[in-house]
Structure formats: C-alpha cells, structure tokens
Design a protein around this motif. Sequence first.
Motif, PDB file in Angstrom:
ATOM      1  N   HIS A   1     -48.076 -21.933-153.043  1.00 58.96           N
ATOM      2  CA  HIS A   1     -48.398 -22.038-151.617  1.00 58.96           C
ATOM      3  C   HIS A   1     -47.856 -20.826-150.862  1.00 58.96           C
ATOM      4  CE1 HIS A   1     -48.354 -23.635-147.504  1.00 58.96           C
ATOM      5  NE2 HIS A   1     -49.226 -24.528-147.914  1.00 58.96           N
ATOM      6  N   ALA A   2     -48.747 -20.005-150.335  1.00 64.48           N
ATOM      7  CA  ALA A   2     -48.336 -18.745-149.699  1.00 64.48           C
ATOM      8  C   ALA A   2     -47.472 -18.979-148.464  1.00 64.48           C
ATOM      9  CB  ALA A   2     -49.571 -17.926-149.333  1.00 64.48           C
ATOM     10  N   LYS A   3     -47.793 -20.012-147.679  1.00 62.90           N
ATOM     11  CA  LYS A   3     -47.036 -20.251-146.448  1.00 62.90           C
ATOM     12  C   LYS A   3     -45.589 -20.608-146.752  1.00 62.90           C
ATOM     13  CE  LYS A   3     -47.043 -22.844-142.118  1.00 62.90           C
ATOM     14  NZ  LYS A   3     -47.729 -23.868-141.280  1.00 62.90           N
ATOM     15  N   THR A   4     -45.362 -21.339-147.833  1.00 63.08           N
ATOM     16  CA  THR A   4     -43.992 -21.672-148.208  1.00 63.08           C
ATOM     17  C   THR A   4     -43.207 -20.417-148.551  1.00 63.08           C
ATOM     18  OG1 THR A   4     -44.705 -23.816-149.072  1.00 63.08           O
ATOM     19  CG2 THR A   4     -42.559 -23.013-149.792  1.00 63.08           C
ATOM     20  N   TRP A   5     -43.829 -19.462-149.231  1.00 64.34           N
ATOM     21  CA  TRP A   5     -43.150 -18.220-149.574  1.00 64.34           C
ATOM     22  C   TRP A   5     -42.810 -17.411-148.335  1.00 64.34           C
ATOM     23  CZ3 TRP A   5     -40.953 -16.832-154.023  1.00 64.34           C
ATOM     24  CH2 TRP A   5     -41.291 -17.541-155.167  1.00 64.34           C
ATOM     25  N   ARG A   6     -43.560 -17.604-147.254  1.00 67.22           N
ATOM     26  CA  ARG A   6     -43.243 -16.871-146.029  1.00 67.22           C
ATOM     27  C   ARG A   6     -41.896 -17.289-145.459  1.00 67.22           C
ATOM     28  NH1 ARG A   6     -48.973 -17.009-144.957  1.00 67.22           N
ATOM     29  NH2 ARG A   6     -48.850 -18.815-143.562  1.00 67.22           N
ATOM     30  N   LEU A   7     -41.442 -18.509-145.786  1.00 63.88           N
ATOM     31  CA  LEU A   7     -40.105 -18.922-145.363  1.00 63.88           C
ATOM     32  C   LEU A   7     -39.034 -18.017-145.974  1.00 63.88           C
ATOM     33  CD1 LEU A   7     -40.423 -22.816-145.671  1.00 63.88           C
ATOM     34  CD2 LEU A   7     -40.254 -21.478-143.547  1.00 63.88           C
ATOM     35  N   GLY A   8     -39.342 -17.438-147.139  1.00 64.29           N
ATOM     36  CA  GLY A   8     -38.410 -16.516-147.778  1.00 64.29           C
ATOM     37  C   GLY A   8     -38.388 -15.147-147.133  1.00 64.29           C
ATOM     38  N   PHE A   9     -39.294 -14.916-146.183  1.00 69.23           N
ATOM     39  CA  PHE A   9     -39.337 -13.672-145.401  1.00 69.23           C
ATOM     40  C   PHE A   9     -39.286 -14.051-143.921  1.00 69.23           C
ATOM     41  CE2 PHE A   9     -41.290 -12.989-149.463  1.00 69.23           C
ATOM     42  CZ  PHE A   9     -40.960 -11.705-149.847  1.00 69.23           C
ATOM     43  N   PHE A  10     -38.367 -14.936-143.587  1.00 66.88           N
ATOM     44  CA  PHE A  10     -38.345 -15.654-142.318  1.00 66.88           C
ATOM     45  C   PHE A  10     -38.451 -14.736-141.105  1.00 66.88           C
ATOM     46  CE2 PHE A  10     -36.454 -17.995-138.804  1.00 66.88           C
ATOM     47  CZ  PHE A  10     -36.967 -19.268-138.966  1.00 66.88           C
ATOM     48  N   ASP A  11     -37.545 -13.804-140.961  1.00 69.32           N
ATOM     49  CA  ASP A  11     -37.523 -12.958-139.756  1.00 69.32           C
ATOM     50  C   ASP A  11     -38.755 -12.077-139.633  1.00 69.32           C
ATOM     51  OD1 ASP A  11     -35.191 -13.967-138.760  1.00 69.32           O
ATOM     52  OD2 ASP A  11     -33.908 -12.363-139.508  1.00 69.32           O
ATOM     53  N   GLU A  12     -39.372 -11.746-140.761  1.00 68.43           N
ATOM     54  CA  GLU A  12     -40.519 -10.840-140.739  1.00 68.43           C
ATOM     55  C   GLU A  12     -41.857 -11.560-140.598  1.00 68.43           C
ATOM     56  OE1 GLU A  12     -40.610  -8.225-144.039  1.00 68.43           O
ATOM     57  OE2 GLU A  12     -38.794  -7.109-143.458  1.00 68.43           O
ATOM     58  N   GLN A  13     -41.992 -12.748-141.207  1.00 70.07           N
ATOM     59  CA  GLN A  13     -43.319 -13.337-141.352  1.00 70.07           C
ATOM     60  C   GLN A  13     -43.521 -14.670-140.626  1.00 70.07           C
ATOM     61  OE1 GLN A  13     -44.661 -13.470-145.433  1.00 70.07           O
ATOM     62  NE2 GLN A  13     -43.994 -11.371-145.877  1.00 70.07           N
ATOM     63  N   ILE A  14     -42.478 -15.229-140.040  1.00 71.96           N
ATOM     64  CA  ILE A  14     -42.610 -16.497-139.331  1.00 71.96           C
ATOM     65  C   ILE A  14     -42.862 -16.228-137.849  1.00 71.96           C
ATOM     66  CG2 ILE A  14     -41.419 -18.634-138.711  1.00 71.96           C
ATOM     67  CD1 ILE A  14     -42.299 -18.472-141.633  1.00 71.96           C
ATOM     68  N   SER A  15     -43.738 -17.025-137.232  1.00 70.89           N
ATOM     69  CA  SER A  15     -44.075 -16.831-135.819  1.00 70.89           C
ATOM     70  C   SER A  15     -42.861 -17.078-134.934  1.00 70.89           C
ATOM     71  CB  SER A  15     -45.203 -17.781-135.407  1.00 70.89           C
ATOM     72  OG  SER A  15     -44.745 -19.122-135.379  1.00 70.89           O
ATOM     73  N   GLU A  16     -42.882 -16.498-133.744  1.00 74.65           N
ATOM     74  CA  GLU A  16     -41.752 -16.644-132.835  1.00 74.65           C
ATOM     75  C   GLU A  16     -41.542 -18.102-132.446  1.00 74.65           C
ATOM     76  OE1 GLU A  16     -39.486 -14.441-131.942  1.00 74.65           O
ATOM     77  OE2 GLU A  16     -40.465 -13.036-133.307  1.00 74.65           O
ATOM     78  N   TRP A  17     -42.633 -18.840-132.226  1.00 71.83           N
ATOM     79  CA  TRP A  17     -42.475 -20.255-131.863  1.00 71.83           C
ATOM     80  C   TRP A  17     -41.826 -21.038-132.993  1.00 71.83           C
ATOM     81  CZ3 TRP A  17     -44.101 -24.838-134.035  1.00 71.83           C
ATOM     82  CH2 TRP A  17     -43.852 -25.977-133.273  1.00 71.83           C
ATOM     83  N   GLN A  18     -42.265 -20.786-134.228  1.00 71.48           N
ATOM     84  CA  GLN A  18     -41.687 -21.505-135.361  1.00 71.48           C
ATOM     85  C   GLN A  18     -40.225 -21.117-135.569  1.00 71.48           C
ATOM     86  OE1 GLN A  18     -44.019 -21.457-138.955  1.00 71.48           O
ATOM     87  NE2 GLN A  18     -42.374 -22.329-140.195  1.00 71.48           N
ATOM     88  N   LYS A  19     -39.896 -19.843-135.333  1.00 72.75           N
ATOM     89  CA  LYS A  19     -38.488 -19.435-135.425  1.00 72.75           C
ATOM     90  C   LYS A  19     -37.642 -20.222-134.433  1.00 72.75           C
ATOM     91  CE  LYS A  19     -39.191 -14.589-136.778  1.00 72.75           C
ATOM     92  NZ  LYS A  19     -39.023 -13.191-136.340  1.00 72.75           N
ATOM     93  N   ARG A  20     -38.106 -20.286-133.178  1.00 66.78           N
ATOM     94  CA  ARG A  20     -37.329 -20.997-132.153  1.00 66.78           C
ATOM     95  C   ARG A  20     -37.205 -22.474-132.489  1.00 66.78           C
ATOM     96  NH1 ARG A  20     -40.559 -17.786-128.751  1.00 66.78           N
ATOM     97  NH2 ARG A  20     -41.884 -19.600-128.296  1.00 66.78           N
ATOM     98  N   ALA A  21     -38.299 -23.090-132.944  1.00 63.85           N
ATOM     99  CA  ALA A  21     -38.273 -24.514-133.285  1.00 63.85           C
ATOM    100  C   ALA A  21     -37.339 -24.776-134.457  1.00 63.85           C
ATOM    101  CB  ALA A  21     -39.687 -25.003-133.596  1.00 63.85           C
ATOM    102  N   THR A  22     -37.408 -23.912-135.474  1.00 64.37           N
ATOM    103  CA  THR A  22     -36.582 -24.092-136.671  1.00 64.37           C
ATOM    104  C   THR A  22     -35.108 -23.880-136.366  1.00 64.37           C
ATOM    105  OG1 THR A  22     -38.411 -23.360-138.089  1.00 64.37           O
ATOM    106  CG2 THR A  22     -36.193 -23.323-139.036  1.00 64.37           C
ATOM    107  N   LEU A  23     -34.781 -22.772-135.692  1.00 65.51           N
ATOM    108  CA  LEU A  23     -33.376 -22.489-135.392  1.00 65.51           C
ATOM    109  C   LEU A  23     -32.817 -23.450-134.360  1.00 65.51           C
ATOM    110  CD1 LEU A  23     -31.567 -20.250-136.612  1.00 65.51           C
ATOM    111  CD2 LEU A  23     -34.005 -19.946-137.047  1.00 65.51           C
ATOM    112  N   GLY A  24     -33.647 -23.904-133.419  1.00 64.08           N
ATOM    113  CA  GLY A  24     -33.183 -24.896-132.460  1.00 64.08           C
ATOM    114  C   GLY A  24     -32.823 -26.198-133.149  1.00 64.08           C
TER     115      GLY A  24
END
Length: 384
Positions: free
Chosen positions: A181-204
Amino acid sequence: MFNGYCLLWINWLHYWGWQLRHLWAGFQWGTLRNVLMLVIGLPLVLLLLHLHWFFLLVDELVFVGYRRVVVSKPVFIVGVPRSGTTFLQRTLGDDSQFTTTTLQECLLTPAISQRFLARALGKVAAPFLGLGKRLLAGKRSGFSQKMDDVHPLGLGEAEEDFLLLLPVLGCFIQMVVFPQHAKTWRLGFFDEQISEWQKRATLGFYQAMVQRHLYFHGQDKTYLAKNPSFTSMIGSLKQVFPDATIVACVRTPAQALPSQIRSLAPAFELLGHDVHSAEFTQRITALLAHYYREIERWAAAGNTLYVLEFGELTEQLLACIHSLYRHAGLALTPALDARYQQLAQQNKQFRSQQYSAGNGTQESFQHLWPLSGSSRLIGSTEIV
C-alpha cells in the motif's frame, strides 16, 4: 480530537477501498487473506478502535484537566531500526524521573479512563491473573517465540508509542499488514509526503495522547518515547515539542538493513507476505536511506538532534547516559549512576548478531554513510 476522528474514517475508508480493488491480488492464500481482511479484519478493527474512541470521549467529559498538562522537555529516541533504540529506552526506563508507554497502554488502554478501569479490575482479578500466568508459563505461540529473538514482547514492557496513533490509523506498523500500500509507505516519509492537514491532525492527536499519559502517571515526570519511524517526522515533532531532546541511534547500513528485514519476517510470515520480495526490499531500502538523510540533515541543524552510534552505545554506555542527562537537563542520583555503571560493565560483554547486506543494497547507502559526525551525543568524531 474531532480532526483525529475524521482522520480515522478517511484512512479506514481508504484502506477498505484499496483492499476491495486488490481483492484478487495474489492467488490461493493471498486471495483468501484479502477477502478475510475486507469482510472481517477491517470491520473488526474499526469496531475495536471505536471502543477506544468511546473511552477517549469519556476522558473529554471526566478528565478534561489533561488538556492543561504541559509536556515539558520530552526525550525522543529515533533513528535507524535495529540500532539499539529499544535497549536505550528500557535502560532509561529504570529512572523514575522518566515515564514511557507500555505495550498494554498503547494497544489496550490508551485512554485515561481505560487505565483507571484496568487498574481497578487488576486489583480485583490479581489472584486469578497470577494463577493464569502460572498455568500458561512456558506455553507461548511460535510467533511469540520468534519475536523474542528480535524484539521481546510483553504487555508490561516499554514499547514504541507510535502505537498510540492506531486510533487514527496513522501508525507506520500498518505497513506490516499492507506492505504493497503506497499511502502507508508515505507515513515513513511523514514530513515530506503527508498533507499539512493530516500532519496537524496526527500531531494534535499524538500530543493529546502524551498529555493523557502524563496526567495518569504524573505531570512532574519527563516523557520518554522511542520510535524509529518518527525519524521521518523530526521537523513536526520539533514544532509541537520545541524543547524536546532528540537522540538518533544509528548503525552501519550493512548491518541495519538485513537485521530490520529479519525482524519483520515473523509478522510477514504470519500474514502471508514475502519479506524477501524485490518490491519490499526496494521500499525498505529507500525508507532507511531517507532516515539516514534526515538524521544527517537535522544533526547539522544544531541543538536539535544528537547522533548515537551503535558501537558507542554498547562500548560507552555510561558516557552516553551522562551526556543525554546533561542535554535533557536531568539530575543523575548517585544510586542511579551506580546502577548505570553496573549495566555498562555488563553491556560491554554484549555482542549483537551481525548480518550482511548484498553489494547492490550497500550501494544505495554509499553517499549516506558514514555520517558527518555533526552534533554527536558523546563527541564530534566521525562515525566509522
């Protein structure tokens, strides 16, 4: 919390849709596995996660004070997998100044209300639990025995708190279930490949879970976390926890990569995946190469991250501990220092199993290793 709940549904629907589209991928056991995941596995996961969300909602009503908890000067252990991160976490866990998550807290009781309930039930059920442990002593599954060889598991053992992100399906361990699953691998490149909204939701959501943990265990304690997968989100961590001390454990790629593949083998075998497939080897190699680049980049930033090489951890444990305490602004009592001295002597006798990567794999890291030596935990000499 609302953004976190929305993120859960977005990610779950994405996984369910992906599994539906790939229902016939693989034959025989692969197809059966996919069908079971689609009609039983994913719906069951959603149900269990909603049980956690119910108790998280109870927290918002009963333990609302957790929101005022200040996470002061946490310590994050990141780095390359299989480079001593677990050992360092569990060694520091001997100090009562620290508090770190256990496997039980991450998987079974992430909410404050769940932990108080589990504590109460534990006192009532203690005699029965003791009898059960005696009856089951020595009776472990083949999977558990295999995992003990690479990463000992136990409900009361310190564990990676990225598991706290499971209620939003934002945990990189999901890769083990969905390695294609490509989207799951994007979690391994979090700062580079995850959207800003998802970053805020995840870190919040993650910050709220850390606040919950400190609310339950004591706000005067220093939060300690170990997550190699958080190497890809160092920038995001520094935004949320600007006074954090971050230690990155590293090891030569020729040893780290094959050791990591070996550590994943029991879970891959259980789920019917091929850990030695060319596709997976390519993905995991690219991921670890990204980790080395991120460590090099943030170490050069100054006062952000301190690099700790595997050989230094095994040969100079006491110096590592002293330096980490100094950077984190923590006091080291004589009794605890004596305990660390004893452990350091024992640790010098430890020798990790060595694994070698193929020449083609080593070429992927030829420009990434050795690291420059910037911002070392116990010195500034180059890693060799």
